[in-house]
Design a protein around this motif. Structure first.
Motif, PDB file in Angstrom:
ATOM      1  N   LEU A 175       0.829  -1.204   0.000  1.00  0.00           N
ATOM      2  CA  LEU A 175       0.000   0.000   0.000  1.00  0.00           C
ATOM      3  C   LEU A 175       0.862   1.253   0.000  1.00  0.00           C
ATOM      4  CD1 LEU A 175      -2.835   1.250   0.176  1.00  0.00           C
ATOM      5  CD2 LEU A 175      -2.608   1.150   2.682  1.00  0.00           C
ATOM      6  N   LEU A 176       0.719   2.061  -1.038  1.00  0.00           N
ATOM      7  CA  LEU A 176       1.406   3.342  -1.128  1.00  0.00           C
ATOM      8  C   LEU A 176       0.628   4.387  -0.345  1.00  0.00           C
ATOM      9  CD1 LEU A 176       2.183   3.264  -4.965  1.00  0.00           C
ATOM     10  CD2 LEU A 176       3.809   2.818  -3.115  1.00  0.00           C
ATOM     11  N   SER A 177       1.302   5.464   0.039  1.00  0.00           N
ATOM     12  CA  SER A 177       0.621   6.503   0.811  1.00  0.00           C
ATOM     13  C   SER A 177       0.023   7.586  -0.083  1.00  0.00           C
ATOM     14  CB  SER A 177       1.602   7.153   1.800  1.00  0.00           C
ATOM     15  OG  SER A 177       2.626   7.843   1.106  1.00  0.00           O
ATOM     16  N   LEU A 178       0.268   7.501  -1.400  1.00  0.00           N
ATOM     17  CA  LEU A 178      -0.256   8.476  -2.345  1.00  0.00           C
ATOM     18  C   LEU A 178      -0.929   7.756  -3.502  1.00  0.00           C
ATOM     19  CD1 LEU A 178       2.677  11.053  -2.538  1.00  0.00           C
ATOM     20  CD2 LEU A 178       0.442  11.455  -1.531  1.00  0.00           C
ATOM     21  N   PHE A 179      -1.529   8.537  -4.408  1.00  0.00           N
ATOM     22  CA  PHE A 179      -2.155   7.979  -5.597  1.00  0.00           C
ATOM     23  C   PHE A 179      -1.163   7.880  -6.746  1.00  0.00           C
ATOM     24  CE2 PHE A 179      -2.495  12.516  -5.745  1.00  0.00           C
ATOM     25  CZ  PHE A 179      -2.173  12.828  -7.055  1.00  0.00           C
ATOM     26  N   LEU A 180       0.101   8.192  -6.474  1.00  0.00           N
ATOM     27  CA  LEU A 180       1.143   8.104  -7.487  1.00  0.00           C
ATOM     28  C   LEU A 180       2.397   7.508  -6.854  1.00  0.00           C
ATOM     29  CD1 LEU A 180       2.926  10.772  -6.574  1.00  0.00           C
ATOM     30  CD2 LEU A 180       1.249  11.969  -7.943  1.00  0.00           C
ATOM     31  N   CYS A 181       3.360   7.168  -7.698  1.00  0.00           N
ATOM     32  CA  CYS A 181       4.572   6.486  -7.238  1.00  0.00           C
ATOM     33  C   CYS A 181       5.721   7.485  -7.094  1.00  0.00           C
ATOM     34  CB  CYS A 181       4.971   5.393  -8.224  1.00  0.00           C
ATOM     35  SG  CYS A 181       3.759   4.065  -8.377  1.00  0.00           S
ATOM     36  N   LEU A 182       6.164   7.693  -5.872  1.00  0.00           N
ATOM     37  CA  LEU A 182       7.335   8.506  -5.594  1.00  0.00           C
ATOM     38  C   LEU A 182       8.417   7.622  -4.994  1.00  0.00           C
ATOM     39  CD1 LEU A 182       5.753  11.761  -4.117  1.00  0.00           C
ATOM     40  CD2 LEU A 182       6.578  11.373  -6.440  1.00  0.00           C
ATOM     41  N   HIS A 183       9.657   8.028  -5.166  1.00  0.00           N
ATOM     42  CA  HIS A 183      10.790   7.184  -4.780  1.00  0.00           C
ATOM     43  C   HIS A 183      10.744   6.785  -3.314  1.00  0.00           C
ATOM     44  CE1 HIS A 183      15.079   6.853  -3.349  1.00  0.00           C
ATOM     45  NE2 HIS A 183      14.988   5.864  -4.207  1.00  0.00           N
ATOM     46  N   GLN A 184      10.593   7.752  -2.425  1.00  0.00           N
ATOM     47  CA  GLN A 184      10.630   7.454  -0.993  1.00  0.00           C
ATOM     48  C   GLN A 184       9.471   6.548  -0.586  1.00  0.00           C
ATOM     49  OE1 GLN A 184      10.589  10.858   1.568  1.00  0.00           O
ATOM     50  NE2 GLN A 184      10.593   9.638   3.438  1.00  0.00           N
ATOM     51  N   ASP A 185       8.309   6.760  -1.187  1.00  0.00           N
ATOM     52  CA  ASP A 185       7.128   5.977  -0.854  1.00  0.00           C
ATOM     53  C   ASP A 185       7.331   4.507  -1.223  1.00  0.00           C
ATOM     54  OD1 ASP A 185       4.670   5.811   0.290  1.00  0.00           O
ATOM     55  OD2 ASP A 185       3.557   6.441  -1.477  1.00  0.00           O
ATOM     56  N   VAL A 186       7.816   4.261  -2.430  1.00  0.00           N
ATOM     57  CA  VAL A 186       8.068   2.891  -2.872  1.00  0.00           C
ATOM     58  C   VAL A 186       9.202   2.272  -2.069  1.00  0.00           C
ATOM     59  CG1 VAL A 186       8.754   1.443  -4.830  1.00  0.00           C
ATOM     60  CG2 VAL A 186       7.225   3.391  -5.199  1.00  0.00           C
ATOM     61  N   MET A 187      10.233   3.039  -1.816  1.00  0.00           N
ATOM     62  CA  MET A 187      11.405   2.541  -1.088  1.00  0.00           C
ATOM     63  C   MET A 187      11.033   2.097   0.327  1.00  0.00           C
ATOM     64  SD  MET A 187      14.838   4.713  -0.286  1.00  0.00           S
ATOM     65  CE  MET A 187      13.874   5.855   0.696  1.00  0.00           C
ATOM     66  N   ASN A 188      10.074   2.785   0.958  1.00  0.00           N
ATOM     67  CA  ASN A 188       9.682   2.447   2.325  1.00  0.00           C
ATOM     68  C   ASN A 188       9.015   1.075   2.431  1.00  0.00           C
ATOM     69  OD1 ASN A 188      10.673   4.836   3.366  1.00  0.00           O
ATOM     70  ND2 ASN A 188       8.707   5.896   3.279  1.00  0.00           N
TER      71      ASN A 188
END
Length: 318
Positions: A175-188
């Motif tokens: 589960l991502l924290s946004l509606f799009l893919c950002l580096h830090q979000d995916v990395m976490n």
């Protein structure tokens, strides 16, 4: 590919964030998002068309504006249609490969836009502080080379981001924290040592956006010094007014970028709605505002728009 631990896999997809309790409002949120996207596409396409058709706008500042318009079109198109699909059809999953591609595009296009904004600040500095040398320094060939350097700089600095994430194992949570893919979000979401990815991501941002912002500020400090040396306030305002549109565009880019970074890094306790709103502002507000800012601030663009409206009204009247 499965690892030795069944909870650590290379996922086939990620889950985009939704807003708890507001699922019923997704349709209306999609209408608002779609309206902003249509405005962004229409406005930026209009800028590209007007600059192409108006010979008086064939100058470095407006070629840079065309670059901004193309970047905003690419950035919004790489994210908004997927988000609309989520809101309208509840397709919350995004494939792993598509997520990495989107992440690369978002970070790379943002870096290119930052470089172009710096080039526009330098253009204003040369035009005001060294007006007699402006045409010789910023030729069309130099402008094209700056555009190529901006593109190469963005790609070279941010291509490693998805490549560093590609071999990592990921936890069962997708589960991502946004509606799009950002580096830090995916990395976490990775279940491995992400130190190389963290270090490189921070280094890339500090080596691209950081110096660009500093140099833009320095350009305007030098411009202000030159403007304040002019004899009258009327002349000072007239000269500095040529920078107002660019200053507004810089703020429209950097304020949402900084706001999203702060919310994403330090706002773990904030409501999901805050993250979603900041993501929408970062992606769409510059794309919507930039054509409006230059449309209002540039007489040649205003004149061309009014001519197009007049021609359209005449054609419909007959």
């Amino acid at each position: 590919m499965l690892s030795t631990n069944s909870s650590e896999i290379s996922p086939s997809s990620f889950i985009l964030a939704s807003i708890p309790g507001l699922e019923a409002a997704h349709f209306w949120m999609a209408i608002l998002l779609c309206s902003m996207y249509v405005l962004a596409v229409t406005g930026n396409c209009a800028v590209l068309f007007i600059v192409k058709m108006e010979p008086s706008l064939h100058a470095p500042m407006y070629f840079f504006l065309c670059m901004l318009a193309a970047i905003d079109l690419a950035l919004s198109t790489s994210t908004v249609p997927r988000t609309l699909s989520f809101y309208w059809f509840n397709t919350r999953e995004i494939s792993f490969d598509a997520c990495l591609v989107q992440m690369f595009l978002i970070h790379t296009l943002s870096a290119i836009e930052s470089t172009v904004l710096l080039a526009m600040a330098v253009d204003r500095y040369v035009a005001i502080c060294h007006p007699l040398r402006h045409a010789a320094i910023l030729t069309n060939a130099v402008t094209a080379k700056i555009g190529l350097v901006a593109m190469a700089r963005g790609v070279l600095f941010f291509l490693p981001l998805p490549l560093l994430l590609l071999p990592l194992p990921f936890c069962s949570s997708r589960l991502l924290s946004l509606f799009l893919c950002l580096h830090q979000d995916v990395m976490n979401l990775a279940c491995a040592n992400t130190t190389p990815s963290v270090v490189y991501g921070l280094t890339a941002i500090r080596l691209v956006m950081g110096p660009d912002a500093i140099l833009i500020c320095l350009s305007y400090i030098l411009i202000l010094k030159a403007v304040l040396r002019l004899a009258s306030w009327k002349e000072r305002l007239k000269v500095f007014s040529t920078c107002i549109a660019h200053i507004c565009v810089v703020l429209a880019f950097y304020v949402p970028l900084i706001g999203l970074s702060v919310v994403h890094r330090f706002g773990k306790g904030l409501a999901p709605l805050v993250h979603i709103i900041m993501g929408n502002i970062y992606i769409l507000v510059p794309a919507v505002l930039n054509p409006i800012i230059y449309g209002v601030g540039t007489k040649q663009i205003q004149r061309r728009i009014l001519n197009l409206i007049h021609i359209y009204n005449d054609s419909t009247a007959h």
